[in-house]
Design an enzyme around this catalytic site. Sequence first.
Site, PDB file in Angstrom:
ATOM      1  N   HIS A  28       0.828  -1.214   0.000  1.00 50.49           N
ATOM      2  CA  HIS A  28       0.000   0.000   0.000  1.00 50.49           C
ATOM      3  C   HIS A  28       0.860   1.261   0.000  1.00 50.49           C
ATOM      4  O   HIS A  28       1.262   1.746   1.051  1.00 50.49           O
ATOM      5  CB  HIS A  28      -0.914  -0.026   1.234  1.00 50.49           C
ATOM      6  CG  HIS A  28      -1.978   1.017   1.242  1.00 50.49           C
ATOM      7  ND1 HIS A  28      -3.165   0.865   1.924  1.00 50.49           N
ATOM      8  CD2 HIS A  28      -2.053   2.238   0.657  1.00 50.49           C
ATOM      9  CE1 HIS A  28      -3.918   1.936   1.760  1.00 50.49           C
ATOM     10  NE2 HIS A  28      -3.256   2.791   1.009  1.00 50.49           N
ATOM     11  N   HIS A  75       1.349   5.223  -2.276  1.00 57.47           N
ATOM     12  CA  HIS A  75       0.869   6.157  -3.302  1.00 57.47           C
ATOM     13  C   HIS A  75       2.073   6.920  -3.844  1.00 57.47           C
ATOM     14  O   HIS A  75       2.719   7.645  -3.113  1.00 57.47           O
ATOM     15  CB  HIS A  75      -0.125   7.157  -2.699  1.00 57.47           C
ATOM     16  CG  HIS A  75      -1.294   6.494  -2.047  1.00 57.47           C
ATOM     17  ND1 HIS A  75      -2.375   6.006  -2.749  1.00 57.47           N
ATOM     18  CD2 HIS A  75      -1.551   6.216  -0.748  1.00 57.47           C
ATOM     19  CE1 HIS A  75      -3.247   5.464  -1.910  1.00 57.47           C
ATOM     20  NE2 HIS A  75      -2.773   5.564  -0.682  1.00 57.47           N
ATOM     21  N   ARG A  99       1.778   8.660  -6.924  1.00 59.62           N
ATOM     22  CA  ARG A  99       1.227   9.867  -7.574  1.00 59.62           C
ATOM     23  C   ARG A  99       1.564  10.033  -9.056  1.00 59.62           C
ATOM     24  O   ARG A  99       1.292  11.098  -9.610  1.00 59.62           O
ATOM     25  CB  ARG A  99       1.669  11.139  -6.849  1.00 59.62           C
ATOM     26  CG  ARG A  99       1.570  11.115  -5.318  1.00 59.62           C
ATOM     27  CD  ARG A  99       0.188  11.507  -4.844  1.00 59.62           C
ATOM     28  NE  ARG A  99       0.160  11.829  -3.435  1.00 59.62           N
ATOM     29  CZ  ARG A  99      -0.696  11.278  -2.547  1.00 59.62           C
ATOM     30  NH1 ARG A  99      -1.583  10.380  -2.944  1.00 59.62           N
ATOM     31  NH2 ARG A  99      -0.686  11.639  -1.296  1.00 59.62           N
ATOM     32  N   ASN A 143      -4.488   7.192  -6.701  1.00 62.90           N
ATOM     33  CA  ASN A 143      -5.744   7.787  -6.210  1.00 62.90           C
ATOM     34  C   ASN A 143      -5.874   9.248  -6.608  1.00 62.90           C
ATOM     35  O   ASN A 143      -6.728   9.962  -6.107  1.00 62.90           O
ATOM     36  CB  ASN A 143      -5.913   7.575  -4.691  1.00 62.90           C
ATOM     37  CG  ASN A 143      -4.858   8.304  -3.873  1.00 62.90           C
ATOM     38  OD1 ASN A 143      -3.914   8.865  -4.422  1.00 62.90           O
ATOM     39  ND2 ASN A 143      -5.027   8.289  -2.570  1.00 62.90           N
ATOM     40  N   HIS A 147     -10.630   0.586   1.285  1.00 60.15           N
ATOM     41  CA  HIS A 147     -10.500   1.673   2.269  1.00 60.15           C
ATOM     42  C   HIS A 147     -11.859   1.787   2.941  1.00 60.15           C
ATOM     43  O   HIS A 147     -12.832   2.172   2.311  1.00 60.15           O
ATOM     44  CB  HIS A 147     -10.126   2.981   1.569  1.00 60.15           C
ATOM     45  CG  HIS A 147      -9.970   4.149   2.496  1.00 60.15           C
ATOM     46  ND1 HIS A 147      -8.910   5.019   2.432  1.00 60.15           N
ATOM     47  CD2 HIS A 147     -10.741   4.600   3.516  1.00 60.15           C
ATOM     48  CE1 HIS A 147      -9.036   5.948   3.376  1.00 60.15           C
ATOM     49  NE2 HIS A 147     -10.154   5.726   4.039  1.00 60.15           N
ATOM     50  N   HIS A 151      -5.382  -0.668   6.079  1.00 58.34           N
ATOM     51  CA  HIS A 151      -5.091   0.297   7.163  1.00 58.34           C
ATOM     52  C   HIS A 151      -6.142   0.421   8.259  1.00 58.34           C
ATOM     53  O   HIS A 151      -6.669   1.489   8.508  1.00 58.34           O
ATOM     54  CB  HIS A 151      -4.747   1.679   6.582  1.00 58.34           C
ATOM     55  CG  HIS A 151      -5.691   2.303   5.596  1.00 58.34           C
ATOM     56  ND1 HIS A 151      -7.059   2.300   5.749  1.00 58.34           N
ATOM     57  CD2 HIS A 151      -5.431   2.965   4.440  1.00 58.34           C
ATOM     58  CE1 HIS A 151      -7.579   2.954   4.726  1.00 58.34           C
ATOM     59  NE2 HIS A 151      -6.636   3.347   3.924  1.00 58.34           N
ATOM     60  N   ASN A 199      -5.848   9.522   7.087  1.00 59.60           N
ATOM     61  CA  ASN A 199      -7.125   8.809   7.024  1.00 59.60           C
ATOM     62  C   ASN A 199      -6.874   7.330   6.821  1.00 59.60           C
ATOM     63  O   ASN A 199      -6.135   6.993   5.895  1.00 59.60           O
ATOM     64  CB  ASN A 199      -7.971   9.289   5.830  1.00 59.60           C
ATOM     65  CG  ASN A 199      -8.307  10.743   5.946  1.00 59.60           C
ATOM     66  OD1 ASN A 199      -8.401  11.285   7.033  1.00 59.60           O
ATOM     67  ND2 ASN A 199      -8.482  11.378   4.803  1.00 59.60           N
ATOM     68  N   ASP A 248       1.030   2.707   3.708  1.00 58.78           N
ATOM     69  CA  ASP A 248       0.139   3.764   3.208  1.00 58.78           C
ATOM     70  C   ASP A 248       0.925   5.057   2.988  1.00 58.78           C
ATOM     71  O   ASP A 248       0.433   6.148   3.284  1.00 58.78           O
ATOM     72  CB  ASP A 248      -1.060   3.992   4.144  1.00 58.78           C
ATOM     73  CG  ASP A 248      -2.146   4.849   3.488  1.00 58.78           C
ATOM     74  OD1 ASP A 248      -2.093   5.072   2.260  1.00 58.78           O
ATOM     75  OD2 ASP A 248      -3.054   5.306   4.217  1.00 58.78           O
ATOM     76  N   HIS A 301       2.881  14.319   0.409  1.00 60.67           N
ATOM     77  CA  HIS A 301       2.340  15.659   0.153  1.00 60.67           C
ATOM     78  C   HIS A 301       3.487  16.657   0.185  1.00 60.67           C
ATOM     79  O   HIS A 301       4.569  16.363   0.695  1.00 60.67           O
ATOM     80  CB  HIS A 301       1.277  16.017   1.195  1.00 60.67           C
ATOM     81  CG  HIS A 301       0.044  15.172   1.087  1.00 60.67           C
ATOM     82  ND1 HIS A 301      -0.841  15.274   0.041  1.00 60.67           N
ATOM     83  CD2 HIS A 301      -0.435  14.184   1.882  1.00 60.67           C
ATOM     84  CE1 HIS A 301      -1.823  14.392   0.200  1.00 60.67           C
ATOM     85  NE2 HIS A 301      -1.601  13.710   1.303  1.00 60.67           N
TER      86      HIS A 301
HETATM   87  O1  DOR Z   1      -4.423   9.949   4.752  1.00 58.47           O
HETATM   88  C1  DOR Z   1      -4.549   9.455   3.640  1.00 58.47           C
HETATM   89  N1  DOR Z   1      -3.897   9.956   2.586  1.00 58.47           N
HETATM   90  N2  DOR Z   1      -5.361   8.412   3.479  1.00 58.47           N
HETATM   91  C2  DOR Z   1      -5.683   7.935   2.273  1.00 58.47           C
HETATM   92  O2  DOR Z   1      -6.403   6.994   2.192  1.00 58.47           O
HETATM   93  C3  DOR Z   1      -5.134   8.580   1.066  1.00 58.47           C
HETATM   94  C4  DOR Z   1      -3.859   9.233   1.378  1.00 58.47           C
HETATM   95  C5  DOR Z   1      -3.308  10.088   0.271  1.00 58.47           C
HETATM   96  O3  DOR Z   1      -3.293   9.621  -0.857  1.00 58.47           O
HETATM   97  O4  DOR Z   1      -2.855  11.198   0.534  1.00 58.47           O
HETATM   98 ZN    ZN Z   2      -3.750   4.781   0.936  1.00 57.81          ZN
END
Ligand code: DOR
Ligand code: ZN
Length: 423
Positions: free
Chosen positions: A58, A60, A62, A92, A178, A231, A277, A304, A308
């Site tokens: 899991h 991301h 981007r 996502n 999720h 998660h 999240n 996860d 950012h």
């Molecule tokens: O906190 C989170 N950020 N939970 C998620 O499920 C997505 C993730 C994100 O892609 O930033």
């Molecule tokens: Zn995620």
Amino acid sequence: MVDLVIRGARVWSDAGTRVADVAIEAGEIVDVGADLARGAAEFDASGLLLLPGLIDDHVHFREPGREDKEDFATGSHAAAHGGVTTIVEIQNNAPLMTSRAAVEAKLALVRPKARVNVGIYGSATVASLGKLGEMADYVLGYKIFLAPSHGDAGVDSDEMLRALYREAARAGRPVVVHAEDKATIEKGLAQFSTDGPRGWSRARSPAAEVLAVERALRLCEETGARTHVFHLSAAGSVDRLADAKAKGLPVTGATCPHYLLFSDDDVARVGGLLKVNPSIKGAVDRARLREGIRDGTLDVLETDHAPHLPTEKSAPFNDNPSGISSVDVFLPVLFKLVEEGVLTLDLVIERACRAPARLFGIANKGTIARGFDADLVLVDDRQPWTPRSEDFLSKAKLSPYVGYTLPARVVRTYVGGRVAFGD
Ligand code: DOR
Ligand code: ZN
């Protein structure tokens, strides 16, 4: 002469660790033993611990779409830094992976840039209904958001969800979920949104997750689709999962280190860097999650990793986007959980390598023996390590793990016998 000999490390195995040499040829382990003959390349690993590379189911990264936050070059380097040799990535942000053309294009774009093995999930959304089958050969599962968390991949109607679950079952790939209940969160946010970290925890409550977990399990029971719930953060979710497993449903669950290490008190203290999240919940939830990961109710440990921008993660809590930059430190953080007595090293390998390998049909990983892939991590566990922001190879350099002292550090990572980190 073999390609490479890693010499004199403490080599982990099911039978315990012992000092040995490991010979690698054409990406595979060909021998483990004492005083092996010289290789074309040699690495003196005396004093270091050698482990199978982790599989993180899991992350991301981007790409395509938000390369300003991360891409597969930086994300996969960060993964190798964190002892991870295989990632399974969830797109996502736009464009979501809603067709065979989309997943094919993504794999062609990202695999050549990646330092680690890459698998991806397809997006199970309104737009991909009818197209899960055509994606099956390219994806390891189908990601369903039971509530919008980030972007707009959420699916809310039971009828649509049932159809997607059935289609995934026919395609022979698991649904990965999720689980947060949209209505509960919206009501909570309306009530508590101005309360900063405490409000966030109240709004994205244990009940918000448990309701969605119950829904995911109902759908699993109705359709027979293999279901992996990502998660998990709440005690009640572990209980529901235990019940479902006792009933024999084809279900598995995961949690992340941040739910095992921190509590809502830490979120209140640290602020936006721990905004994620599902939210990090109370100490009682954490205790139940720790029990669940030990007894196997929870099958998988995953990061996860959610990158950012530094400007975003330094914003005031309410403007701060959810998500933790964590793949750079995955294995060291798992060592912290070993130090705290939550895990053992054997459990780390089971939950963060072998279990995801079994779940997603990834062969030849998780054992340091002849015939297995040379996906290996050298760890220095002799002295603590306190990561600085600039140590992060991810573009997301602000993390709750900056300045957080960990009991070990990854020195070098091999993927298929090639150095992916530490050159
Ligand atoms: O906190 C989170 N950020 N939970 C998620 O499920 C997505 C993730 C994100 O892609 O930033
Ligand atoms: Zn995620």
